[in-house]
Design a protein around this motif. Structure first.
Motif, PDB file in Angstrom:
ATOM      1  N   GLU A 183       0.906  -0.949  -0.109  1.00 10.24           N
ATOM      2  CA  GLU A 183       0.198  -0.270   0.332  1.00 10.24           C
ATOM      3  C   GLU A 183       1.149   1.148  -0.087  1.00 10.24           C
ATOM      4  O   GLU A 183       0.410   2.295  -0.670  1.00 10.24           O
ATOM      5  CB  GLU A 183      -1.492  -0.346   1.141  1.00 10.24           C
ATOM      6  CG  GLU A 183      -2.024  -1.144   1.368  1.00 10.24           C
ATOM      7  CD  GLU A 183      -2.767  -1.363   2.163  1.00 10.24           C
ATOM      8  OE1 GLU A 183      -2.453   0.097   3.579  1.00 10.24           O
ATOM      9  OE2 GLU A 183      -4.136  -2.440   1.936  1.00 10.24           O
ATOM     10  N   ARG A 184       2.479   1.420   0.368  1.00 12.95           N
ATOM     11  CA  ARG A 184       3.177   2.230   1.006  1.00 12.95           C
ATOM     12  C   ARG A 184       3.442   2.305  -1.019  1.00 12.95           C
ATOM     13  O   ARG A 184       4.244   3.362  -0.931  1.00 12.95           O
ATOM     14  CB  ARG A 184       3.640   2.067   1.492  1.00 12.95           C
ATOM     15  CG  ARG A 184       3.261   2.200   2.592  1.00 12.95           C
ATOM     16  CD  ARG A 184       4.531   2.676   3.507  1.00 12.95           C
ATOM     17  NE  ARG A 184       5.273   1.501   4.131  1.00 12.95           N
ATOM     18  CZ  ARG A 184       5.375   0.301   4.581  1.00 12.95           C
ATOM     19  NH1 ARG A 184       4.679   0.279   5.189  1.00 12.95           N
ATOM     20  NH2 ARG A 184       6.233  -0.442   4.701  1.00 12.95           N
ATOM     21  N   GLN A 227       6.785   1.792 -12.621  1.00 11.83           N
ATOM     22  CA  GLN A 227       7.818   1.397 -11.324  1.00 11.83           C
ATOM     23  C   GLN A 227       9.191   1.210 -11.626  1.00 11.83           C
ATOM     24  O   GLN A 227       9.831   2.219 -10.479  1.00 11.83           O
ATOM     25  CB  GLN A 227       7.774  -0.228 -11.002  1.00 11.83           C
ATOM     26  CG  GLN A 227       9.016  -0.415  -9.045  1.00 11.83           C
ATOM     27  CD  GLN A 227       7.927  -1.584  -8.980  1.00 11.83           C
ATOM     28  OE1 GLN A 227       7.156  -2.264  -9.450  1.00 11.83           O
ATOM     29  NE2 GLN A 227       8.585  -2.361  -7.874  1.00 11.83           N
ATOM     30  N   SER A 281       3.375  -0.546 -14.430  1.00 10.44           N
ATOM     31  CA  SER A 281       3.171   0.694 -13.651  1.00 10.44           C
ATOM     32  C   SER A 281       3.447   1.810 -13.582  1.00 10.44           C
ATOM     33  O   SER A 281       3.605   2.392 -13.042  1.00 10.44           O
ATOM     34  CB  SER A 281       2.341   0.426 -12.311  1.00 10.44           C
ATOM     35  OG  SER A 281       1.430  -0.172 -12.484  1.00 10.44           O
ATOM     36  N   ALA A 317       2.103   1.535  -4.172  1.00 14.41           N
ATOM     37  CA  ALA A 317       1.509   2.258  -4.766  1.00 14.41           C
ATOM     38  C   ALA A 317       1.442   3.884  -5.523  1.00 14.41           C
ATOM     39  O   ALA A 317       1.900   3.884  -6.412  1.00 14.41           O
ATOM     40  CB  ALA A 317      -0.146   1.944  -4.735  1.00 14.41           C
ATOM     41  N   PRO A 318       1.399   5.011  -4.071  1.00 13.74           N
ATOM     42  CA  PRO A 318       1.118   5.554  -4.627  1.00 13.74           C
ATOM     43  C   PRO A 318       3.340   6.616  -5.353  1.00 13.74           C
ATOM     44  O   PRO A 318       2.873   6.998  -5.423  1.00 13.74           O
ATOM     45  CB  PRO A 318       0.723   7.152  -3.234  1.00 13.74           C
ATOM     46  CG  PRO A 318       0.490   5.764  -2.139  1.00 13.74           C
ATOM     47  CD  PRO A 318       0.948   4.341  -2.895  1.00 13.74           C
ATOM     48  N   GLN A 319       3.634   5.890  -5.072  1.00  6.32           N
ATOM     49  CA  GLN A 319       5.550   5.934  -5.753  1.00  6.32           C
ATOM     50  C   GLN A 319       5.199   5.798  -6.755  1.00  6.32           C
ATOM     51  O   GLN A 319       5.871   6.331  -7.398  1.00  6.32           O
ATOM     52  CB  GLN A 319       5.831   5.871  -4.879  1.00  6.32           C
ATOM     53  CG  GLN A 319       6.391   5.450  -3.126  1.00  6.32           C
ATOM     54  CD  GLN A 319       7.065   5.279  -2.325  1.00  6.32           C
ATOM     55  OE1 GLN A 319       8.425   4.450  -3.169  1.00  6.32           O
ATOM     56  NE2 GLN A 319       6.954   4.852  -0.761  1.00  6.32           N
ATOM     57  N   LEU A 320       4.248   4.809  -7.292  1.00  3.51           N
ATOM     58  CA  LEU A 320       4.182   4.362  -8.865  1.00  3.51           C
ATOM     59  C   LEU A 320       3.697   5.543  -9.754  1.00  3.51           C
ATOM     60  O   LEU A 320       3.052   6.485  -8.915  1.00  3.51           O
ATOM     61  CB  LEU A 320       3.736   3.443  -9.106  1.00  3.51           C
ATOM     62  CG  LEU A 320       4.292   2.639  -8.482  1.00  3.51           C
ATOM     63  CD1 LEU A 320       2.987   0.695  -8.467  1.00  3.51           C
ATOM     64  CD2 LEU A 320       5.878   2.337  -8.083  1.00  3.51           C
ATOM     65  N   LEU A 321       4.127   5.591 -10.760  1.00  2.79           N
ATOM     66  CA  LEU A 321       3.884   7.140 -12.096  1.00  2.79           C
ATOM     67  C   LEU A 321       2.523   6.461 -12.307  1.00  2.79           C
ATOM     68  O   LEU A 321       1.447   8.007 -12.405  1.00  2.79           O
ATOM     69  CB  LEU A 321       4.365   6.996 -13.774  1.00  2.79           C
ATOM     70  CG  LEU A 321       5.982   6.772 -13.405  1.00  2.79           C
ATOM     71  CD1 LEU A 321       6.939   7.312 -14.364  1.00  2.79           C
ATOM     72  CD2 LEU A 321       6.143   8.170 -12.409  1.00  2.79           C
ATOM     73  N   GLN A 364       0.335   4.898  -9.984  1.00  2.76           N
ATOM     74  CA  GLN A 364       0.196   4.937  -8.988  1.00  2.76           C
ATOM     75  C   GLN A 364      -1.797   3.695  -8.969  1.00  2.76           C
ATOM     76  O   GLN A 364      -1.991   3.793  -7.858  1.00  2.76           O
ATOM     77  CB  GLN A 364      -0.603   6.279  -8.279  1.00  2.76           C
ATOM     78  CG  GLN A 364       0.074   7.372  -8.450  1.00  2.76           C
ATOM     79  CD  GLN A 364      -1.332   8.859  -8.129  1.00  2.76           C
ATOM     80  OE1 GLN A 364      -1.986   8.631  -7.861  1.00  2.76           O
ATOM     81  NE2 GLN A 364       0.345  10.046  -7.930  1.00  2.76           N
ATOM     82  N   HIS A 365      -0.558   2.567  -8.802  1.00  3.57           N
ATOM     83  CA  HIS A 365      -1.369   1.539  -8.313  1.00  3.57           C
ATOM     84  C   HIS A 365      -0.453   0.024  -8.433  1.00  3.57           C
ATOM     85  O   HIS A 365      -0.317   0.115 -10.238  1.00  3.57           O
ATOM     86  CB  HIS A 365      -3.077   1.274  -9.178  1.00  3.57           C
ATOM     87  CG  HIS A 365      -2.751   0.977 -10.658  1.00  3.57           C
ATOM     88  ND1 HIS A 365      -2.788  -0.407 -11.343  1.00  3.57           N
ATOM     89  CD2 HIS A 365      -2.901   1.876 -12.153  1.00  3.57           C
ATOM     90  CE1 HIS A 365      -2.660  -0.331 -12.406  1.00  3.57           C
ATOM     91  NE2 HIS A 365      -3.354   0.727 -12.844  1.00  3.57           N
TER      92      HIS A 365
END
Length: 246
Positions: A203-204, A244, A242, A206-210, A212-213
């Motif tokens: 969950e932490r 990453q 995604s 996910a928001p860091q990926l371009l 965001q999932h």
């Protein structure tokens, strides 16, 4: 390549990306051999779900790390369905080991991961190659990992084994041309049982990926099917993560 009426072997097909791939292939009209080693109930459930929807599937046990197991599995599938047109080398395993703990990367760990993740994919490709060459067509997709590109992952031996899968893909593409296409789909983080116990970490991330999932198994399965269908591509290592690794 039209996947309708093709016979597909999916290793590790009872769970995660493997299961999603079995469903995706079945929805396109392929007959599925769902390989498993330990996940018998998951594989049998996958088969039942496919058959309940009017598809055709069987579960078949084999340890892909053992060449004789693989050859016997392929013989059994051919006896049942006549041939194998498609191979999805999905079966993989890992051990969660801190990267700075080199002593924990024991000889047994190296052997176990390489036997399944690398040699197993080679054994399966070698076993189905004569069938595909006889029909003058076939397609293989190996499942890699961004761990093999970045050097990061659940353990050092796992990352190295996946880098070897990427290399194996290119070598097999050369060895099996022109009749058989061999490509590699490289997922980033995917929401599968590999995250069990580490859901907060996922969950932490996910928001860091371009995008965001975290990718779903179904998204990776869709790409696997697209690669199997693409007749003008071989030896390619295709990342689906995604964003990453950017």
């Amino acid at each position: 390549m039209d996947l309708q009426n093709k016979v597909a072997l999916v290793t590790g097909g009872g769970t995660g990306i493997g299961r999603a791939t079995c469903f995706a292939l079945a929805s396109r009209g392929a007959t599925i051999a769902v390989n498993y080693s330990r996940s018998r109930s998951d594989a049998e459930e996958t088969v039942q779900l496919i058959n309940n929807e009017g598809g055709r599937a069987i579960a078949i046990r084999a340890d892909v790390a053992k060449d004789q197991n693989v050859r016997e599995m392929v013989d059994a599938i051919v006896e049942r369905f006549g041939t194998i047109d498609l191979l999805v080398n999905n079966a993989s395993m890992t051990r969660h080991i801190s990267f700075d703990d080199l002593e924990a990367a024991t000889e047994d760990v190296w052997d176990e991961l390489y036997d399944v993740n690398v040699k197993g994919m080679f054994f399966c490709a070698r076993a189905v190659a004569p069938l595909m060459k006889k029909r003058k067509q076939g397609a293989i997709v190996n499942l890699g990992s961004i761990a093999g590109q970045t050097g990061l992952g659940s353990s050092l031996p796992y990352a190295v084994s996946k880098a070897a899968v990427h290399g194996l893909t290119k070598s097999l593409a050369r060895a099996l041309s022109p009749c058989i296409r061999v490509n590699c789909v490289v997922p980033g983080a995917v929401a599968t049982r590999w995250w069990a116990g580490r859901e907060e970490q996922m969950e932490r991330l996910a928001p860091q990926l371009l995008l965001q999932h975290i990718s779903t198994p179904e998204q990776i399965a869709h790409m696997i099917c697209a690669v199997l269908e693409q007749e003008a591509m071989t030896g390619q290592v295709i990342t689906v993560d995604s964003g990453q690794t950017l």
